[in-house]
Motif scaffolding. Structure first.
Motif, PDB file in Angstrom:
ATOM      1  N   PRO A 133      77.430  25.108  67.300  1.00 61.75           N
ATOM      2  CA  PRO A 133      77.962  26.491  67.307  1.00 61.75           C
ATOM      3  C   PRO A 133      77.013  27.429  68.043  1.00 61.75           C
ATOM      4  O   PRO A 133      75.804  27.420  67.798  1.00 61.75           O
ATOM      5  CB  PRO A 133      78.032  26.845  65.814  1.00 61.75           C
ATOM      6  N   PRO A 134      77.529  28.222  68.978  1.00 59.13           N
ATOM      7  CA  PRO A 134      76.660  29.140  69.715  1.00 59.13           C
ATOM      8  C   PRO A 134      76.068  30.201  68.800  1.00 59.13           C
ATOM      9  O   PRO A 134      76.743  30.700  67.897  1.00 59.13           O
ATOM     10  CB  PRO A 134      77.606  29.762  70.759  1.00 59.13           C
ATOM     11  N   GLN A 135      74.800  30.501  69.018  1.00 63.37           N
ATOM     12  CA  GLN A 135      74.124  31.505  68.191  1.00 63.37           C
ATOM     13  C   GLN A 135      74.629  32.910  68.508  1.00 63.37           C
ATOM     14  O   GLN A 135      74.664  33.777  67.642  1.00 63.37           O
ATOM     15  CB  GLN A 135      72.612  31.429  68.404  1.00 63.37           C
ATOM     16  N   LYS A 136      75.021  33.117  69.755  1.00 65.28           N
ATOM     17  CA  LYS A 136      75.556  34.414  70.153  1.00 65.28           C
ATOM     18  C   LYS A 136      76.971  34.194  70.649  1.00 65.28           C
ATOM     19  O   LYS A 136      77.697  33.377  70.103  1.00 65.28           O
ATOM     20  CB  LYS A 136      74.656  35.045  71.217  1.00 65.28           C
ATOM     21  N   SER A 137      77.386  34.909  71.657  1.00 67.08           N
ATOM     22  CA  SER A 137      78.727  34.717  72.191  1.00 67.08           C
ATOM     23  C   SER A 137      78.790  33.410  72.981  1.00 67.08           C
ATOM     24  O   SER A 137      77.798  32.967  73.567  1.00 67.08           O
ATOM     25  CB  SER A 137      79.120  35.896  73.088  1.00 67.08           C
ATOM     26  N   ALA A 229      90.640  28.468  78.830  1.00 67.99           N
ATOM     27  CA  ALA A 229      91.191  28.081  77.535  1.00 67.99           C
ATOM     28  C   ALA A 229      90.159  28.226  76.429  1.00 67.99           C
ATOM     29  O   ALA A 229      90.459  28.716  75.330  1.00 67.99           O
ATOM     30  CB  ALA A 229      91.701  26.642  77.602  1.00 67.99           C
ATOM     31  N   LEU A 230      88.912  27.816  76.699  1.00 63.91           N
ATOM     32  CA  LEU A 230      87.848  27.962  75.705  1.00 63.91           C
ATOM     33  C   LEU A 230      87.636  29.423  75.339  1.00 63.91           C
ATOM     34  O   LEU A 230      87.473  29.777  74.163  1.00 63.91           O
ATOM     35  CB  LEU A 230      86.545  27.371  76.241  1.00 63.91           C
ATOM     36  N   GLU A 231      87.608  30.290  76.347  1.00 60.31           N
ATOM     37  CA  GLU A 231      87.427  31.721  76.091  1.00 60.31           C
ATOM     38  C   GLU A 231      88.564  32.270  75.244  1.00 60.31           C
ATOM     39  O   GLU A 231      88.342  33.070  74.321  1.00 60.31           O
ATOM     40  CB  GLU A 231      87.340  32.479  77.418  1.00 60.31           C
ATOM     41  N   ALA A 232      89.802  31.859  75.551  1.00 60.35           N
ATOM     42  CA  ALA A 232      90.950  32.341  74.792  1.00 60.35           C
ATOM     43  C   ALA A 232      90.904  31.857  73.346  1.00 60.35           C
ATOM     44  O   ALA A 232      91.209  32.615  72.407  1.00 60.35           O
ATOM     45  CB  ALA A 232      92.247  31.878  75.460  1.00 60.35           C
ATOM     46  N   LEU A 233      90.519  30.613  73.147  1.00 64.17           N
ATOM     47  CA  LEU A 233      90.402  30.078  71.794  1.00 64.17           C
ATOM     48  C   LEU A 233      89.298  30.776  71.020  1.00 64.17           C
ATOM     49  O   LEU A 233      89.461  31.131  69.847  1.00 64.17           O
ATOM     50  CB  LEU A 233      90.134  28.570  71.860  1.00 64.17           C
ATOM     51  N   ASP A 234      88.159  30.978  71.672  1.00 65.44           N
ATOM     52  CA  ASP A 234      87.015  31.608  71.011  1.00 65.44           C
ATOM     53  C   ASP A 234      87.323  33.051  70.622  1.00 65.44           C
ATOM     54  O   ASP A 234      86.796  33.556  69.626  1.00 65.44           O
ATOM     55  CB  ASP A 234      85.800  31.561  71.934  1.00 65.44           C
ATOM     56  N   ALA A 235      88.181  33.718  71.386  1.00 66.13           N
ATOM     57  CA  ALA A 235      88.519  35.103  71.076  1.00 66.13           C
ATOM     58  C   ALA A 235      89.400  35.215  69.835  1.00 66.13           C
ATOM     59  O   ALA A 235      89.467  36.284  69.211  1.00 66.13           O
ATOM     60  CB  ALA A 235      89.242  35.745  72.263  1.00 66.13           C
ATOM     61  N   ALA A 237      89.659  32.456  67.275  1.00 67.01           N
ATOM     62  CA  ALA A 237      89.358  31.568  66.157  1.00 67.01           C
ATOM     63  C   ALA A 237      87.951  31.008  66.255  1.00 67.01           C
ATOM     64  O   ALA A 237      87.301  31.084  67.298  1.00 67.01           O
ATOM     65  CB  ALA A 237      90.375  30.416  66.114  1.00 67.01           C
ATOM     66  N   THR A 238      87.501  30.446  65.157  1.00 70.14           N
ATOM     67  CA  THR A 238      86.300  29.619  65.136  1.00 70.14           C
ATOM     68  C   THR A 238      86.748  28.217  64.739  1.00 70.14           C
ATOM     69  O   THR A 238      87.802  28.041  64.122  1.00 70.14           O
ATOM     70  CB  THR A 238      85.264  30.142  64.130  1.00 70.14           C
ATOM     71  N   TRP A 239      85.962  27.234  65.086  1.00 66.08           N
ATOM     72  CA  TRP A 239      86.332  25.859  64.729  1.00 66.08           C
ATOM     73  C   TRP A 239      85.086  25.049  64.454  1.00 66.08           C
ATOM     74  O   TRP A 239      83.997  25.349  64.942  1.00 66.08           O
ATOM     75  CB  TRP A 239      87.188  25.211  65.811  1.00 66.08           C
ATOM     76  N   GLU A 278      91.172  31.134  61.741  1.00 67.37           N
ATOM     77  CA  GLU A 278      91.507  32.314  62.535  1.00 67.37           C
ATOM     78  C   GLU A 278      90.395  33.335  62.429  1.00 67.37           C
ATOM     79  O   GLU A 278      89.865  33.595  61.346  1.00 67.37           O
ATOM     80  CB  GLU A 278      92.827  32.916  62.041  1.00 67.37           C
ATOM     81  N   ARG A 279      90.009  33.871  63.575  1.00 69.15           N
ATOM     82  CA  ARG A 279      88.920  34.844  63.587  1.00 69.15           C
ATOM     83  C   ARG A 279      89.378  36.145  62.936  1.00 69.15           C
ATOM     84  O   ARG A 279      90.427  36.699  63.283  1.00 69.15           O
ATOM     85  CB  ARG A 279      88.465  35.116  65.019  1.00 69.15           C
TER      86      ARG A 279
END
Length: 290
Positions: A133-137, A229-235, A237-239, A278-279
């Motif tokens: 998991p990224p520590q920041k964005s 796609a990764l950016e859209a998912l990250d905006a 939700a978290t996984w 969901e975020r």
């Protein structure tokens, strides 16, 4: 294609709850991206025809369709109109004196190869991000570059020798050689399998889309689609990995890598389950009418 990646990712986040197979997310996004590029728009019939070939969720380590599957894709291609890359292929074939069947056949092959490679790359990127998991964005582009370094979507690169090469006793003109892209990326160094998107790396560390004048022409497009796609998912939700045993092992590498299969192209024969949450966006302050 980028817009298709974002749209499918947003739709998946609106409908998926709880555990989900990362292969399924990759397959849906990859198929939508390649179809949009090929015919110039989303096409549900063509997407379903392509997805069916890799069911269940990228378990097949190749993209050779059965006659019935191939006929379904070809029928959907012909019915999809004449936009995108298919229109360019038809123009090129007509100018060279080839009939329309040659253009459709090449479009068919590109659809299957592109969908499979984008899907496998996104599946792996989702799992790597879940394990680290990224520590920041999230830096989606760095995550995709590192994923492609560790797991090039195509294992081997066949090439015909045009001039004699003095290696290993000599390779004569006209001979065929096969380059191992996985070996080029890793060699005998086990630490090269460790995921670290922040590490400084040279352009020669990997060649996920091949090298030279015959490198994959859609490589940059594929990378951009997976990152979008990764950016859209990250905006939205978290996984996280649903199984602890798929995470980082004692040697620093991700354990979900163990059941991988390379049969010319990368495939995941076993599920890669993720838990999607969901975020929760911050609530507006009281008295603020939005």
């Amino acid at each position: 294609s980028r817009a298709a990646a974002v749209a499918v990712a947003a739709d998946l986040m609106a409908r998926l709850r709880g555990p989900v197979d990362a292969r399924e997310v990759g397959l849906r996004v990859g198929t939508a991206c390649v179809v949009a590029a090929m015919v110039g728009c989303r096409d549900a019939a063509l997407e379903r025809a392509v997805e069916a070939i890799f069911a269940p969720s990228l378990a097949r380590a190749h993209y050779r369709a059965t006659p019935a599957e191939g006929a379904r894709v070809e029928s959907a291609l012909r019915a999809a109109g004449d936009g995108g890359l298919l229109a360019a292929l038809r123009q090129e074939c007509a100018a060279a004196g080839f009939d329309d069947g040659v253009a459709v056949d090449n479009a068919h092959r590109a659809l299957l190869a592109g969908a499979q490679t984008i899907a496998a790359t996104l599946c792996a990127a989702l799992a790597f991000v879940a394990a680290h998991p990224p520590q920041k964005s999230l830096d989606a582009r760095a995550a995709v570059r590192e994923t492609l370094r560790i797991l090039p979507p195509v294992a081997t690169l066949p090439r015909r020798v045009e001039t004699r090469v003095d290696v290993g006793g000599g390779i004569g003109r006209g001979a065929w050689v096969v380059g191992d892209l996985v070996a080029c990326a890793h060699g005998g160094d086990a630490t090269s399998l460790r995921y670290d998107p922040a590490a400084r790396r040279s352009d020669g560390d990997a060649a996920p889309w091949g090298v030279g004048p015959r490198a994959c022409p859609a490589g940059q497009l594929s990378t951009a689609c997976v990152a979008a796609a990764l950016e859209a998912l990250d905006a939205r939700a978290t996984w996280r990995l649903a199984r602890k045993r798929d995470g980082v092992g004692p040697d620093g590498t991700c354990q979900f890598l163990e059941p991988l299969v390379y049969a010319r192209t990368l495939a995941f024969p076993r599920p890669v389950p993720l838990v999607i949450d969901e975020r929760q966006l911050p609530r507006p302050p009281r008295g603020c009418n939005l």
